[in-house]
Every structure is written in structure tokens, then in C-alpha cells.
Design a protein around this motif. Sequence first.
Motif, PDB file in Angstrom:
ATOM      1  N   GLN A 225      -0.076  -5.416  -5.465  1.00  0.00           N
ATOM      2  CA  GLN A 225      -1.246  -4.537  -5.580  1.00  0.00           C
ATOM      3  C   GLN A 225      -2.522  -5.306  -5.919  1.00  0.00           C
ATOM      4  O   GLN A 225      -3.629  -4.856  -5.650  1.00  0.00           O
ATOM      5  CB  GLN A 225      -1.004  -3.455  -6.645  1.00  0.00           C
ATOM      6  CG  GLN A 225      -1.022  -3.986  -8.071  1.00  0.00           C
ATOM      7  CD  GLN A 225      -1.336  -2.898  -9.093  1.00  0.00           C
ATOM      8  OE1 GLN A 225      -1.567  -1.759  -8.748  1.00  0.00           O
ATOM      9  NE2 GLN A 225      -1.340  -3.270 -10.366  1.00  0.00           N
TER      10      GLN A 225
ATOM     11  N   GLY B 199      -3.563  -7.975  -4.523  1.00  0.00           N
ATOM     12  CA  GLY B 199      -4.199  -8.522  -3.334  1.00  0.00           C
ATOM     13  C   GLY B 199      -3.714  -9.904  -2.967  1.00  0.00           C
ATOM     14  O   GLY B 199      -2.826 -10.477  -3.616  1.00  0.00           O
TER      15      GLY B 199
ATOM     16  N   THR C  49      -2.706  -0.037   4.782  1.00  0.00           N
ATOM     17  CA  THR C  49      -4.079  -0.142   4.283  1.00  0.00           C
ATOM     18  C   THR C  49      -5.073  -0.326   5.428  1.00  0.00           C
ATOM     19  O   THR C  49      -6.184   0.208   5.384  1.00  0.00           O
ATOM     20  CB  THR C  49      -4.232  -1.305   3.283  1.00  0.00           C
ATOM     21  OG1 THR C  49      -3.730  -2.506   3.870  1.00  0.00           O
ATOM     22  CG2 THR C  49      -3.489  -1.018   2.000  1.00  0.00           C
TER      23      THR C  49
ATOM     24  N   LYS D 248      -6.968   3.034   6.220  1.00  0.00           N
ATOM     25  CA  LYS D 248      -8.117   2.747   5.355  1.00  0.00           C
ATOM     26  C   LYS D 248      -7.873   3.210   3.914  1.00  0.00           C
ATOM     27  O   LYS D 248      -8.774   3.701   3.233  1.00  0.00           O
ATOM     28  CB  LYS D 248      -9.397   3.405   5.898  1.00  0.00           C
ATOM     29  CG  LYS D 248      -9.694   3.118   7.357  1.00  0.00           C
ATOM     30  CD  LYS D 248      -9.874   1.642   7.632  1.00  0.00           C
ATOM     31  CE  LYS D 248     -10.185   1.379   9.100  1.00  0.00           C
ATOM     32  NZ  LYS D 248     -10.181  -0.073   9.415  1.00  0.00           N
ATOM     33  N   ALA D 249      -6.631   3.075   3.478  1.00  0.00           N
ATOM     34  CA  ALA D 249      -6.255   3.504   2.130  1.00  0.00           C
ATOM     35  C   ALA D 249      -6.397   2.335   1.155  1.00  0.00           C
ATOM     36  O   ALA D 249      -6.449   1.171   1.562  1.00  0.00           O
ATOM     37  CB  ALA D 249      -4.818   4.023   2.127  1.00  0.00           C
ATOM     38  N   SER D 250      -6.456   2.635  -0.129  1.00  0.00           N
ATOM     39  CA  SER D 250      -6.603   1.568  -1.120  1.00  0.00           C
ATOM     40  C   SER D 250      -5.288   0.811  -1.261  1.00  0.00           C
ATOM     41  O   SER D 250      -4.203   1.397  -1.179  1.00  0.00           O
ATOM     42  CB  SER D 250      -7.021   2.140  -2.472  1.00  0.00           C
ATOM     43  OG  SER D 250      -5.928   2.752  -3.121  1.00  0.00           O
ATOM     44  N   ARG D 251      -5.394  -0.493  -1.496  1.00  0.00           N
ATOM     45  CA  ARG D 251      -4.203  -1.335  -1.636  1.00  0.00           C
ATOM     46  C   ARG D 251      -3.307  -0.890  -2.808  1.00  0.00           C
ATOM     47  O   ARG D 251      -2.086  -0.746  -2.633  1.00  0.00           O
ATOM     48  CB  ARG D 251      -4.617  -2.801  -1.772  1.00  0.00           C
ATOM     49  CG  ARG D 251      -3.477  -3.737  -2.151  1.00  0.00           C
ATOM     50  CD  ARG D 251      -3.925  -5.170  -2.205  1.00  0.00           C
ATOM     51  NE  ARG D 251      -3.974  -5.744  -0.866  1.00  0.00           N
ATOM     52  CZ  ARG D 251      -2.951  -6.365  -0.295  1.00  0.00           C
ATOM     53  NH1 ARG D 251      -1.804  -6.473  -0.929  1.00  0.00           N
ATOM     54  NH2 ARG D 251      -3.071  -6.862   0.912  1.00  0.00           N
ATOM     55  N   PRO D 252      -3.865  -0.671  -4.015  1.00  0.00           N
ATOM     56  CA  PRO D 252      -2.980  -0.260  -5.112  1.00  0.00           C
ATOM     57  C   PRO D 252      -2.217   1.029  -4.803  1.00  0.00           C
ATOM     58  O   PRO D 252      -1.010   1.134  -5.089  1.00  0.00           O
ATOM     59  CB  PRO D 252      -3.938  -0.065  -6.289  1.00  0.00           C
ATOM     60  CG  PRO D 252      -5.097  -0.954  -5.981  1.00  0.00           C
ATOM     61  CD  PRO D 252      -5.251  -0.884  -4.496  1.00  0.00           C
ATOM     62  N   LEU D 253      -2.898   2.018  -4.211  1.00  0.00           N
ATOM     63  CA  LEU D 253      -2.239   3.291  -3.897  1.00  0.00           C
ATOM     64  C   LEU D 253      -1.073   3.084  -2.940  1.00  0.00           C
ATOM     65  O   LEU D 253       0.044   3.569  -3.190  1.00  0.00           O
ATOM     66  CB  LEU D 253      -3.253   4.265  -3.287  1.00  0.00           C
ATOM     67  CG  LEU D 253      -2.670   5.596  -2.768  1.00  0.00           C
ATOM     68  CD1 LEU D 253      -2.099   6.411  -3.927  1.00  0.00           C
ATOM     69  CD2 LEU D 253      -3.727   6.396  -2.011  1.00  0.00           C
TER      70      LEU D 253
END
Length: 445
Positions: A157, A159, A340, A344-349
Motif C-alpha cells: 500500500q 507504493g 488502480t 483510477k482507485a487509490s492504491r491503499p484502498l
Amino acid sequence: MREHFGSRFGFIMAAAGAAVGLGNIWGFPTQAASNGGGAFLIAYLVLVMMLAFPMLVMEVAIGRYGQANPVDSVRKLGRTPLQKTIASLVGYAGMLVPSLVLSFYAIVAGWLLAFLAAAVTRILGWDAATEWLEAFGLGRNIVWTLVFYLLTILVVQAGVRRGIERWSARLMPALFVLFLLLFFYILTQDGAMTGLKHYLVPDFSKVLEPGLLISAMGQAFFSLTIGGCSMLMYGSYLNKNENIPRTAFQVTLLDTGVAFLAGLVILPAMFVAMKNGVTIFAEDGSLLSSDTLVFVVLPALFDTMGPIGLVMALVFFVLMGIAALTSSISMLEVPVSYTTERFKASRPLMTWLLGGALALFSVAICLNFGALFGFVIRLSTQNIQPLVGLGFCVLGGWMWGRAKLFEELVQGSPELAGSVFWRIWPWYVRIVCPLLVLLVIGSSW
């Protein structure tokens, strides 16, 4: 803005970490012990260079060219809608491999963490906790599988640079140091030199045995996770000015070096254990409990060493945990990168959602261990992964085209144009590698 590795060292450590895993430390010594020791080692080293390294160059090149997740990267190789569809199917199959592998890999890694915790509780004298941790019970397996997923999710998460690169650059050197410490200690034990001779002095009459060659070829293929999409994924984070063949060669050397070191530690340890009364081989010469060698033989050996054995057990299982974690983060990164980028979603989610979903699947495997564990292993590593590796050879070697392939490789290595490597590698990866992969497939079905 798409992330890239901050340095060549970071990429090499991450890629080597993806390749270095339980297959090197658990699988390779077991294969070597079962197939004549030194004879298997020679065959393995030759086949790593003949099969794994050329295919690794192709997989990294496809990733860097695509600059995207595995599906979109291979899709860019196609020139027509039909070709793009075929390439996408190979990409989706490739994405399935690391997810399936992680689902059973996390269970085995959970066993490792449990034995690591047991090494600590044994030193502290907590006998009840040690007994629970070393027993292969359902509750213990589920708890430690989930702990391993938590560690993997926390790294991914963060990165590419702050998570994968940072931790790979720390964990991989630590793994080498721990291995060397263990090796030098094992060598001081009675029986170690016999094991070392078995490992390093080959019986050349066995080197060309068909069964041994097929085993060595399969181990070489799976050791570098060819067809598992991790290398393609990491290639997509590689800067355009990097020399792909040289970098891939360095990753190959590191991965092979860890496998070699694992043999230097575990084969002598097996013969030390035999000297101490632990049964290793059956009467027909076959290896007993090969699947659980790490969990049965080595703890039995450490138990015979007295107080120093407690410390050696702790060091060994820390080492195994590092190898497992550096591989698992590359496996989870593959579906995370796809979701992601596509949504286009957030990496942590996405990391928590996908990691959580795979964790639930692993729990389901634990609850139906007899029916699912072996099935998932065969489906992912024997059925799908070799086919994906074959697909990468065909897509990269034939569909992509020699001109575009050269254009990609020459960006980081202009001297490639007149090299022997470029005169041999393109046709070799188009013809010879697919034939060798077909042999791997034929032997595993």
C-alpha cells in the motif's frame, strides 16, 4: 504520474526479491537432495542461463515498453484488434497466476511465521505457546496466514518507492547476511562436510538423466517466476535508460546465488541431522517428507544443538520469512497495479480490498485443505504459469516484431546493435525457449 524505481539497485533488489522465495530456499535444496546433489546443481545452473535468463529479458522488456499493468502492457504489442484481444487474454491469465500462487503461498509463509514465533517462545520457556505454534492446527494456520497478509498489504500500500523498493533494498541484503551466518555455523557441525561433498561434487553420469534434466528445467523456470507477471510488472516501473539485458542478468545471478546458498546451508544441515539420528532418506534412497523438509528436519536438527540451536532456529526462520515476504509483495502488486490504473482507485484502498479478498480465499483453502491446497498449486504453477510464459515468448518474439523489440532494448544499451547477444537472443527466444517451455509443460501435466 506513474511511479518508477528510484535506482537500478532498487529494481534489482525488488526483482530479485520477487524471484527469491520459498522456491529457492525450500524447493531448490529439496530438488537437489532428491536428484543427486551436484549433478542437479550443474544441470540447474546451465538451464537457468538457457531458459530462465533469455525469457526474463523478454518479460522485463515487454513491461518497460508497455509502462502499464500486465494486461495493458501486452495489449500494446498487438497491431490488429484480434492480436490485441489475444494479447489481453494472455495478460489476464498472467494476472491470475500471482493471485492464485499468493493464496497458497501465504499459508506456507504463515507456517514459517508460526515457527519463527515458536523459536522465540521456546527461548522464553513458554512451552504451551510453543506447542500450539508448532502443531499444524486449523486455528494456528488461519491466524498466521492472516498475519502474513497484513505484512504484505502494509508494504504494497505504501507504493513502489516507499514500499516495495525501500523494503526490498533492506530485506534482500539481510537475507544474504543471515544465510552466510547460518552456512558458517553449519560447517562447524559433524557430518556437514559429507553433505557439502554430496552437493558440490557431481556424479557426471547422472547429469544427462532425463528425469533430472526435466526437474532442473522446471526449477529454473519457476525460480525466476517466469510467466508470473511480477517481472513484467516491475519492468514497467523501470526507467528507459536502464540496460535491460545487463539488469536481467544481475537479477538472474542474485536469484541463482540465493538458491546456491540455500543448498550450501540445507544439504549439509541434512547430513548433520542424519549424524544426530534424524531419518532423512528412505531405504530406496528417496527423500522422506520432502514437502515438509523445512518444518520437520531442520527443527529436529536445531533441537539436537542445545541452546545454540534455539538461536539458529530463530535466524533460519527469520531468513525464510524475509524470502517469503519479498515474493508476496510482488504477487499482490500485480492485481493492485491493474485495478488502480483501470479504475483510477487509490492504491491503499485497492491493496486492502484485494489483499482482504485473497486472504478470505486462503482461509477457505485452510478450511478445505485436502481438496484445495494441492489443486491450487497444480492449477497455478503447473497448468497456467508455463502457458503464460510460452505466451510471452510468442507475443514478444513473433507479434511484437524484431524492429520494435530492438528499439526498446537499445534505449538503455546503444552498444547492443553489434553485440553477439543481439545476433543470438531474438531467434533463440522465438524458437528455442518455446520448445524448452513445452518440455516443462509436457512433464508437468
